[in-house]
Scaffold this active site. Sequence first.
Site, PDB file in Angstrom:
ATOM      1  N   PHE A 168       0.827  -1.220   0.000  1.00 26.92           N
ATOM      2  CA  PHE A 168       0.000   0.000   0.000  1.00 26.92           C
ATOM      3  C   PHE A 168       0.857   1.265   0.000  1.00 26.92           C
ATOM      4  O   PHE A 168       0.503   2.260   0.648  1.00 26.92           O
ATOM      5  CB  PHE A 168      -0.941   0.046   1.225  1.00 26.92           C
ATOM      6  CG  PHE A 168      -1.800  -1.161   1.452  1.00 26.92           C
ATOM      7  CD1 PHE A 168      -2.290  -1.902   0.390  1.00 26.92           C
ATOM      8  CD2 PHE A 168      -2.153  -1.550   2.744  1.00 26.92           C
ATOM      9  CE1 PHE A 168      -3.108  -3.013   0.607  1.00 26.92           C
ATOM     10  CE2 PHE A 168      -2.968  -2.652   2.972  1.00 26.92           C
ATOM     11  CZ  PHE A 168      -3.441  -3.386   1.907  1.00 26.92           C
ATOM     12  N   HIS A 189       8.969  -1.298  19.456  1.00 32.35           N
ATOM     13  CA  HIS A 189       9.231  -0.020  18.783  1.00 32.35           C
ATOM     14  C   HIS A 189      10.672   0.445  18.902  1.00 32.35           C
ATOM     15  O   HIS A 189      11.101   1.324  18.157  1.00 32.35           O
ATOM     16  CB  HIS A 189       8.251   1.046  19.303  1.00 32.35           C
ATOM     17  CG  HIS A 189       8.479   1.448  20.722  1.00 32.35           C
ATOM     18  ND1 HIS A 189       7.984   0.745  21.785  1.00 32.35           N
ATOM     19  CD2 HIS A 189       9.167   2.486  21.234  1.00 32.35           C
ATOM     20  CE1 HIS A 189       8.353   1.346  22.900  1.00 32.35           C
ATOM     21  NE2 HIS A 189       9.070   2.400  22.592  1.00 32.35           N
ATOM     22  N   GLU A 253       0.844  14.606   9.893  1.00 32.60           N
ATOM     23  CA  GLU A 253       0.172  13.724   8.930  1.00 32.60           C
ATOM     24  C   GLU A 253      -1.336  13.668   9.213  1.00 32.60           C
ATOM     25  O   GLU A 253      -2.157  13.718   8.294  1.00 32.60           O
ATOM     26  CB  GLU A 253       0.780  12.322   8.997  1.00 32.60           C
ATOM     27  CG  GLU A 253       0.225  11.402   7.929  1.00 32.60           C
ATOM     28  CD  GLU A 253       0.713   9.958   8.054  1.00 32.60           C
ATOM     29  OE1 GLU A 253       1.496   9.650   8.975  1.00 32.60           O
ATOM     30  OE2 GLU A 253       0.293   9.142   7.209  1.00 32.60           O
TER      31      GLU A 253
HETATM   32  C1  FAD Z   1      -4.466   3.936  -0.711  1.00 35.09           C
HETATM   33  C2  FAD Z   1      -3.559   3.669   0.441  1.00 35.09           C
HETATM   34  C3  FAD Z   1      -2.364   4.372   0.558  1.00 35.09           C
HETATM   35  C4  FAD Z   1      -1.491   4.091   1.609  1.00 35.09           C
HETATM   36  N1  FAD Z   1      -0.262   4.704   1.655  1.00 35.09           N
HETATM   37  C5  FAD Z   1       0.661   4.273   2.549  1.00 35.09           C
HETATM   38  C6  FAD Z   1       2.013   4.744   2.496  1.00 35.09           C
HETATM   39  O1  FAD Z   1       2.362   5.598   1.667  1.00 35.09           O
HETATM   40  N2  FAD Z   1       2.907   4.233   3.361  1.00 35.09           N
HETATM   41  C7  FAD Z   1       2.569   3.295   4.297  1.00 35.09           C
HETATM   42  O2  FAD Z   1       3.428   2.875   5.045  1.00 35.09           O
HETATM   43  N3  FAD Z   1       1.298   2.832   4.383  1.00 35.09           N
HETATM   44  C8  FAD Z   1       0.346   3.299   3.523  1.00 35.09           C
HETATM   45  N4  FAD Z   1      -0.936   2.811   3.582  1.00 35.09           N
HETATM   46  C9  FAD Z   1      -1.280   1.850   4.587  1.00 35.09           C
HETATM   47  C10 FAD Z   1      -2.205   2.380   5.684  1.00 35.09           C
HETATM   48  O3  FAD Z   1      -1.494   3.248   6.532  1.00 35.09           O
HETATM   49  C11 FAD Z   1      -2.759   1.148   6.389  1.00 35.09           C
HETATM   50  O4  FAD Z   1      -3.709   0.541   5.510  1.00 35.09           O
HETATM   51  C12 FAD Z   1      -3.386   1.469   7.716  1.00 35.09           C
HETATM   52  O5  FAD Z   1      -2.406   1.861   8.628  1.00 35.09           O
HETATM   53  C13 FAD Z   1      -4.121   0.252   8.293  1.00 35.09           C
HETATM   54  O6  FAD Z   1      -3.307  -0.877   8.275  1.00 35.09           O
HETATM   55  P1  FAD Z   1      -3.858  -2.256   7.644  1.00 35.09           P
HETATM   56  O7  FAD Z   1      -4.430  -1.942   6.313  1.00 35.09           O
HETATM   57  O8  FAD Z   1      -2.789  -3.251   7.710  1.00 35.09           O
HETATM   58  O9  FAD Z   1      -5.050  -2.650   8.578  1.00 35.09           O
HETATM   59  P2  FAD Z   1      -4.950  -3.511   9.936  1.00 35.09           P
HETATM   60  O10 FAD Z   1      -3.864  -2.987  10.787  1.00 35.09           O
HETATM   61  O11 FAD Z   1      -4.950  -4.950   9.572  1.00 35.09           O
HETATM   62  O12 FAD Z   1      -6.357  -3.157  10.594  1.00 35.09           O
HETATM   63  C14 FAD Z   1      -7.577  -3.481   9.920  1.00 35.09           C
HETATM   64  C15 FAD Z   1      -8.709  -2.705  10.551  1.00 35.09           C
HETATM   65  O13 FAD Z   1      -8.898  -3.197  11.866  1.00 35.09           O
HETATM   66  C16 FAD Z   1      -9.277  -2.165  12.749  1.00 35.09           C
HETATM   67  N5  FAD Z   1      -8.268  -2.138  13.830  1.00 35.09           N
HETATM   68  C17 FAD Z   1      -6.926  -2.261  13.721  1.00 35.09           C
HETATM   69  N6  FAD Z   1      -6.346  -2.258  14.922  1.00 35.09           N
HETATM   70  C18 FAD Z   1      -7.337  -2.134  15.834  1.00 35.09           C
HETATM   71  C19 FAD Z   1      -7.390  -2.064  17.255  1.00 35.09           C
HETATM   72  N7  FAD Z   1      -6.266  -2.094  18.003  1.00 35.09           N
HETATM   73  N8  FAD Z   1      -8.597  -1.932  17.865  1.00 35.09           N
HETATM   74  C20 FAD Z   1      -9.740  -1.884  17.130  1.00 35.09           C
HETATM   75  N9  FAD Z   1      -9.749  -1.958  15.782  1.00 35.09           N
HETATM   76  C21 FAD Z   1      -8.572  -2.068  15.142  1.00 35.09           C
HETATM   77  C22 FAD Z   1      -9.330  -0.878  11.922  1.00 35.09           C
HETATM   78  O14 FAD Z   1     -10.661  -0.677  11.510  1.00 35.09           O
HETATM   79  C23 FAD Z   1      -8.463  -1.207  10.724  1.00 35.09           C
HETATM   80  O15 FAD Z   1      -8.855  -0.465   9.569  1.00 35.09           O
HETATM   81  C24 FAD Z   1      -1.846   3.126   2.578  1.00 35.09           C
HETATM   82  C25 FAD Z   1      -3.065   2.447   2.467  1.00 35.09           C
HETATM   83  C26 FAD Z   1      -3.895   2.686   1.418  1.00 35.09           C
HETATM   84  C27 FAD Z   1      -5.168   1.881   1.287  1.00 35.09           C
END
Ligand code: FAD
Length: 392
Positions: A168, A189, A253
């Site tokens: 992503f 961390h 951010e």
């Molecule tokens: C179009 C796009 C651009 C992006 N650009 C970048 C980039 O440039 N650089 C980069 O590093 N990343 C990027 N990302 C990644 C983005 O930061 C992550 O998608 C986001 O941090 C969520 O991580 P994940 O998708 O792995 O979801 P997960 O961590 O798997 O979480 C899934 C969902 O579970 C829920 N959740 C998660 N943790 C908890 C909790 N502790 N308690 C309750 N609910 C929870 C939330 O609803 C979350 O959306 C991008 C993503 C997209 C889709």
Amino acid sequence: MSTVGTTGLTPEQVALQESTRAFVRREVAPHLQEWEDAGEVPRALHVAAAQAGLLGLGFPEEVGGQGGTLLDSVAMQEAFFDAGGSSGLAAALFTSGIALPHLAAHGTPEQVDAFVRPTLAGEKIGSLAVTEPGGGSDVAGITTRAVRDPSTSSGRRGDFVVNGAKTFITSGVRADFVTTAVRTGAPGHRGISLLVVEKGTPGFTVDRSLAKMGWHCSDTAELSFVDARVPAANLVGEEDGGFAMIAEQFVVERIALAVHAYGVAARSLALTAAYARERETFGKPLAANQVVRHRLVEMHRQVEVARTYTRSVAARHDQGESVIAEACLAKQTAVEACTYVVDQAVQLHGGTGYMHGTEVERHYRDARILGIGGGATEVLTDLSARLLGYTA
Ligand SMILES: Cc1cc2nc3c(=O)[nH]c(=O)nc-3n(C[C@H](O)[C@H](O)[C@H](O)COP(=O)(O)OP(=O)(O)OC[C@H]3O[C@@H](n4cnc5c(N)ncnc54)[C@H](O)[C@@H]3O)c2cc1C
């Protein structure tokens, strides 16, 4: 109709908004659909944005930026959306805002010359790679590994050998370099570092350009590292000090994403208000119906509450206050406003609002990422609970 209020902005910020609107109307609006269809933004736009003083805003002059406060950046971004810029376009054009701050603040003079200056001049494109296929919310859990090479035979002693994957990654397909979070130390961390991985590094590949619901003009990549050899000179700041550098940028951010949210919402409101005056049903304009007018006022109310709160948090940040929780709340407030407003904008546009190529349709799709990226709402709410003392 512009919905951007100038209350609380300085004359310089108002002038910045005017020049930003002119830039967007001239350089962006006529081409945006073409870039959406192409799946990326041309490099020439980065040069034009740099020349217009937009790319360097918020970065110190010593590293090639224009200087300026967070509130200056907020004002600029508001105007960017007000004039027809999209959230996807802002993500692609201003990826430097997430790829460079650590380098600008902690990089060596050589790193600043090699990466920061040319990117702020629009000549290079950088990405930030934190998220991995195994997860994005838990930044402290990343597993991409960078190990110092102890031998002298295979290259320079002390170079990093990187193995793992990222996903992503915004602008990752076009990026000349990627500021990459890697594990150099113990779990958690405290064992994370930032390395700049350059395009062309053997073992570093862009595996896929990802197709998405929205942000179509913003290329998004899956990256892999197989024994990718990265010079020790590309370590940013202290080894194992990466998490703190990433966390340092969270407020900026999140405020930026809040502006995406209420900025896109304000633009969708303006388009919908104009449409409601011109579109007739049952022999009268849509806006002649009280229920429609009240809906427009509710959209307006939500946008202005989000704008006012976000600006106040940005101003407090500029005054040196710690506003980590408040930035989370600003993002959530703006995302909720945006979710409501873009939905109502499509509704009031009727079938037209559902058509590909209609601007409110694009904002509706683009907006969905804002409650996920840059910290999912649940994660930011939990962080706020801890910071505000709402824990058992
Ligand atoms: C179009 C796009 C651009 C992006 N650009 C970048 C980039 O440039 N650089 C980069 O590093 N990343 C990027 N990302 C990644 C983005 O930061 C992550 O998608 C986001 O941090 C969520 O991580 P994940 O998708 O792995 O979801 P997960 O961590 O798997 O979480 C899934 C969902 O579970 C829920 N959740 C998660 N943790 C908890 C909790 N502790 N308690 C309750 N609910 C929870 C939330 O609803 C979350 O959306 C991008 C993503 C997209 C889709």
